[in-house]
Design a protein around this motif. Structure first.
Motif, PDB file in Angstrom:
ATOM      1  N   ILE A   1       8.516  -6.404 -20.059  1.00 36.25           N
ATOM      2  CA  ILE A   1       8.911  -5.461 -19.010  1.00 36.25           C
ATOM      3  C   ILE A   1       8.062  -4.197 -19.109  1.00 36.25           C
ATOM      4  O   ILE A   1       7.597  -3.652 -18.102  1.00 36.25           O
ATOM      5  N   LEU A   2       7.841  -3.728 -20.334  1.00 38.63           N
ATOM      6  CA  LEU A   2       6.994  -2.552 -20.527  1.00 38.63           C
ATOM      7  C   LEU A   2       5.564  -2.827 -20.075  1.00 38.63           C
ATOM      8  O   LEU A   2       4.910  -1.972 -19.475  1.00 38.63           O
ATOM      9  N   SER A   3       5.083  -4.026 -20.355  1.00 41.82           N
ATOM     10  CA  SER A   3       3.740  -4.395 -19.927  1.00 41.82           C
ATOM     11  C   SER A   3       3.634  -4.368 -18.405  1.00 41.82           C
ATOM     12  O   SER A   3       2.652  -3.887 -17.840  1.00 41.82           O
ATOM     13  N   HIS A   4       4.659  -4.878 -17.747  1.00 44.80           N
ATOM     14  CA  HIS A   4       4.721  -4.865 -16.278  1.00 44.80           C
ATOM     15  C   HIS A   4       4.703  -3.426 -15.764  1.00 44.80           C
ATOM     16  O   HIS A   4       3.987  -3.090 -14.813  1.00 44.80           O
ATOM     17  N   LEU A   5       5.488  -2.563 -16.402  1.00 44.51           N
ATOM     18  CA  LEU A   5       5.552  -1.149 -16.020  1.00 44.51           C
ATOM     19  C   LEU A   5       4.177  -0.499 -16.096  1.00 44.51           C
ATOM     20  O   LEU A   5       3.712   0.129 -15.137  1.00 44.51           O
ATOM     21  N   TYR A   6       3.510  -0.643 -17.243  1.00 43.76           N
ATOM     22  CA  TYR A   6       2.232   0.033 -17.434  1.00 43.76           C
ATOM     23  C   TYR A   6       1.148  -0.550 -16.527  1.00 43.76           C
ATOM     24  O   TYR A   6       0.273   0.173 -16.046  1.00 43.76           O
ATOM     25  N   ASN A   7       1.206  -1.858 -16.277  1.00 40.15           N
ATOM     26  CA  ASN A   7       0.213  -2.452 -15.390  1.00 40.15           C
ATOM     27  C   ASN A   7       0.357  -1.913 -13.965  1.00 40.15           C
ATOM     28  O   ASN A   7      -0.634  -1.586 -13.308  1.00 40.15           O
ATOM     29  N   ASN A   8       1.598  -1.808 -13.485  1.00 46.08           N
ATOM     30  CA  ASN A   8       1.816  -1.267 -12.144  1.00 46.08           C
ATOM     31  C   ASN A   8       1.419   0.205 -12.067  1.00 46.08           C
ATOM     32  O   ASN A   8       0.859   0.667 -11.063  1.00 46.08           O
TER      33      ASN A   8
ATOM     34  N   GLY B   1       0.793  -1.224   0.000  1.00 53.40           N
ATOM     35  CA  GLY B   1       0.000   0.000   0.000  1.00 53.40           C
ATOM     36  C   GLY B   1       0.824   1.271   0.000  1.00 53.40           C
ATOM     37  O   GLY B   1       0.301   2.354   0.250  1.00 53.40           O
ATOM     38  N   LYS B   2       2.120   1.175  -0.294  1.00 52.77           N
ATOM     39  CA  LYS B   2       2.992   2.355  -0.300  1.00 52.77           C
ATOM     40  C   LYS B   2       3.022   2.944  -1.713  1.00 52.77           C
ATOM     41  O   LYS B   2       3.995   2.817  -2.454  1.00 52.77           O
ATOM     42  N   SER B   3       1.936   3.591  -2.054  1.00 52.30           N
ATOM     43  CA  SER B   3       1.738   4.024  -3.436  1.00 52.30           C
ATOM     44  C   SER B   3       2.715   5.109  -3.868  1.00 52.30           C
ATOM     45  O   SER B   3       3.149   5.138  -5.019  1.00 52.30           O
ATOM     46  N   HIS B   4       3.063   6.006  -2.959  1.00 49.35           N
ATOM     47  CA  HIS B   4       3.981   7.081  -3.334  1.00 49.35           C
ATOM     48  C   HIS B   4       5.356   6.518  -3.693  1.00 49.35           C
ATOM     49  O   HIS B   4       5.946   6.886  -4.715  1.00 49.35           O
ATOM     50  N   LEU B   5       5.862   5.601  -2.874  1.00 48.23           N
ATOM     51  CA  LEU B   5       7.166   4.994  -3.153  1.00 48.23           C
ATOM     52  C   LEU B   5       7.125   4.188  -4.447  1.00 48.23           C
ATOM     53  O   LEU B   5       8.081   4.196  -5.227  1.00 48.23           O
ATOM     54  N   ALA B   6       6.014   3.489  -4.675  1.00 50.67           N
ATOM     55  CA  ALA B   6       5.871   2.725  -5.919  1.00 50.67           C
ATOM     56  C   ALA B   6       5.899   3.654  -7.122  1.00 50.67           C
ATOM     57  O   ALA B   6       6.542   3.363  -8.140  1.00 50.67           O
ATOM     58  N   LEU B   7       5.226   4.790  -7.004  1.00 48.41           N
ATOM     59  CA  LEU B   7       5.142   5.717  -8.131  1.00 48.41           C
ATOM     60  C   LEU B   7       6.505   6.328  -8.453  1.00 48.41           C
ATOM     61  O   LEU B   7       6.838   6.540  -9.622  1.00 48.41           O
ATOM     62  N   VAL B   8       7.297   6.601  -7.429  1.00 51.61           N
ATOM     63  CA  VAL B   8       8.648   7.131  -7.659  1.00 51.61           C
ATOM     64  C   VAL B   8       9.480   6.125  -8.450  1.00 51.61           C
ATOM     65  O   VAL B   8      10.170   6.481  -9.414  1.00 51.61           O
ATOM     66  N   GLN B   9       9.413   4.849  -8.059  1.00 53.27           N
ATOM     67  CA  GLN B   9      10.142   3.805  -8.780  1.00 53.27           C
ATOM     68  C   GLN B   9       9.654   3.701 -10.226  1.00 53.27           C
ATOM     69  O   GLN B   9      10.446   3.615 -11.167  1.00 53.27           O
ATOM     70  N   LEU B  10       8.354   3.714 -10.407  1.00 49.90           N
ATOM     71  CA  LEU B  10       7.779   3.551 -11.743  1.00 49.90           C
ATOM     72  C   LEU B  10       8.089   4.749 -12.639  1.00 49.90           C
ATOM     73  O   LEU B  10       8.287   4.592 -13.848  1.00 49.90           O
ATOM     74  N   HIS B  11       8.144   5.931 -12.043  1.00 54.34           N
ATOM     75  CA  HIS B  11       8.482   7.126 -12.820  1.00 54.34           C
ATOM     76  C   HIS B  11       9.905   7.026 -13.358  1.00 54.34           C
ATOM     77  O   HIS B  11      10.180   7.404 -14.507  1.00 54.34           O
ATOM     78  N   GLN B  12      10.812   6.507 -12.550  1.00 53.25           N
ATOM     79  CA  GLN B  12      12.195   6.324 -12.994  1.00 53.25           C
ATOM     80  C   GLN B  12      12.269   5.350 -14.165  1.00 53.25           C
ATOM     81  O   GLN B  12      13.003   5.570 -15.132  1.00 53.25           O
ATOM     82  N   VAL B  13      11.499   4.266 -14.077  1.00 46.99           N
ATOM     83  CA  VAL B  13      11.483   3.289 -15.169  1.00 46.99           C
ATOM     84  C   VAL B  13      10.874   3.905 -16.425  1.00 46.99           C
ATOM     85  O   VAL B  13      11.370   3.700 -17.539  1.00 46.99           O
ATOM     86  N   LEU B  14       9.807   4.667 -16.249  1.00 44.95           N
ATOM     87  CA  LEU B  14       9.139   5.300 -17.393  1.00 44.95           C
ATOM     88  C   LEU B  14      10.098   6.222 -18.137  1.00 44.95           C
ATOM     89  O   LEU B  14      10.076   6.293 -19.373  1.00 44.95           O
ATOM     90  N   GLN B  15      10.960   6.911 -17.402  1.00 44.78           N
ATOM     91  CA  GLN B  15      11.905   7.838 -18.021  1.00 44.78           C
ATOM     92  C   GLN B  15      13.019   7.124 -18.783  1.00 44.78           C
ATOM     93  O   GLN B  15      13.655   7.725 -19.650  1.00 44.78           O
ATOM     94  N   THR B  16      13.264   5.856 -18.444  1.00 43.08           N
ATOM     95  CA  THR B  16      14.350   5.108 -19.100  1.00 43.08           C
ATOM     96  C   THR B  16      13.822   3.972 -19.969  1.00 43.08           C
ATOM     97  O   THR B  16      14.575   3.085 -20.352  1.00 43.08           O
ATOM     98  N   LYS B  17      12.542   3.994 -20.284  1.00 42.61           N
ATOM     99  CA  LYS B  17      11.942   2.859 -20.981  1.00 42.61           C
ATOM    100  C   LYS B  17      12.481   2.667 -22.396  1.00 42.61           C
ATOM    101  O   LYS B  17      12.346   1.590 -22.974  1.00 42.61           O
TER     102      LYS B  17
END
Length: 354
Positions: free
Chosen positions: A68-75, A44-60
């Protein structure tokens, strides 16, 4: 001569291995970041999850594996839904392609204290033509800037003009996609109860989304309520009241079930709203859940076991609908399977610190 050929072959092999290693290294880092986001989502730590996902989105752009991209967008879809950003959440679900959902729960007595979806068997069906990643990055950054996933109980749903819902979608813009989300706030999260015993019965509501060709979108999130201010509030002995529609954009929820719909289905939903939104409220026969379920059915979503009993009455209710979603008792009637349906739980009801 043979030595020369062997040397050339060795150099080619080394170059190939170097190139593969160069491709694998960023992928490994991204995979680890996604696994970390999985853990944050589960807790339930959505803010921390979003920070991680934002980093991945920037380097996709460095990603070579479509799964891997599917995993990113699903999360991203799960986390953005928890921020009540249903426009971005459903767009990410669409970009993720087809995924197979698995469900995990931690129980304390009869209560689910953590319920979330994970995914496996990602298919290579990345779809980009809905919301481009530049706009998506801005949406994600905006949520990160809020720093914390704020609870939304403090926001009171406000009355809106019923005609404004349909009119919002008549924007004279060419649409590319249409989506719907059914949202359920159970009386007691994770339990099959029609009420809390203290008068709280939960709420069912709808979010409708129209994505336009120019990358704009229209989203309306609303629910069906009994009119307030009566001398005696709606109760099993006096179950009828005039109805009102409220803006539920900030309303809390426990379970979500979403789907992309056809233009014809979306227009049927708008037509139903236009003709039935002023129906009389009846606690047993036509309450918020009946209203929301009818719209879901017009979108070819079928949910089993939605009717429960309460003193002097029975009917569709958020407690039963929510448990059916948790149990996977739903079907996409377009495909006769669960394919094409997005579901997730909002871990705001867990005791885990955000």
């Amino acid at each position: 001569m043979k030595r020369r050929y062997w040397l050339i072959a060795f150099l080619i092999l080394q170059l190939a291995n170097t190139e593969v290693a160069g491709q694998l290294l960023p992928n490994i880092e991204i995979i680890n970041a996604l696994k970390e986001s999985d853990r944050h989502i589960a807790n339930g730590k959505s803010h921390l999850a979003l920070v991680q996902l934002h980093q991945v989105l920037q380097t996709k752009e460095a990603v070579t594996d479509q799964s891997i991209l599917s995993h990113l967008y699903n999360n991203l879809a799960i986390v953005l839904a928890r921020y009540n950003n249903f426009t971005a959440a459903m767009a990410c679900f669409y970009k993720a392609g087809s995924v197979e959902s698995k469900y995990n729960a931690t129980k304390r007595g009869k209560r689910y204290i953590s319920f979330f979806s994970t995914n496996s068997n990602y298919e290579n069906k990345i779809k980009e033509n809905i919301v481009n990643d530049e706009i998506l990055e801005l949406m994600v950054q905006d949520q990160i800037n809020q720093k914390e996933l704020e609870r939304t109980e403090e926001f009171e749903s406000e009355l809106i003009q019923t005609a404004s819902i349909v009119e919002a979608f008549l924007d004279q813009k060419e649409a590319t996609h249409y989506a719907l989300a059914l949202l359920i706030k159970q009386p007691i999260p994770g339990q099959k109860n029609t009420n809390t015993g203290l008068g709280e019965v939960g709420h069912s509501f709808i979010s409708l989304i129209k994505y336009n060709k120019d990358q704009s979108a229209v989203c309306k999130t609303f629910g069906f309520y009994p009119e307030e201010g009566q001398l005696i509030p709606v109760n099993p002995l006096m179950p009828k009241a005039n109805s009102v529609i409220k803006n539920d954009a900030y309303h809390t929820w426990d379970q979500l079930l979403g789907k992309f719909v056809s233009k014809e289905q979306f227009e049927k939903v708008l037509e139903y709203i236009d003709h039935n939104i002023d129906n009389e409220y009846h606690l047993s026969d036509y309450n918020c859940s009946d209203f929301a379920l009818t719209i879901a059915q017009l979108s070819s979503i079928q949910i089993e076991n939605t009717v429960g009993n309460w003193p002097l009455g029975k009917g569709d209710n958020p407690g039963y609908i929510g448990q059916s979603i948790l149990a996977g008792k739903y079907t996409n009637l377009d495909s006769k399977t669960k394919e094409g349906l997005f579901t997730c739980s909002n871990n705001l009801f867990t005791k885990t610190k955000k």
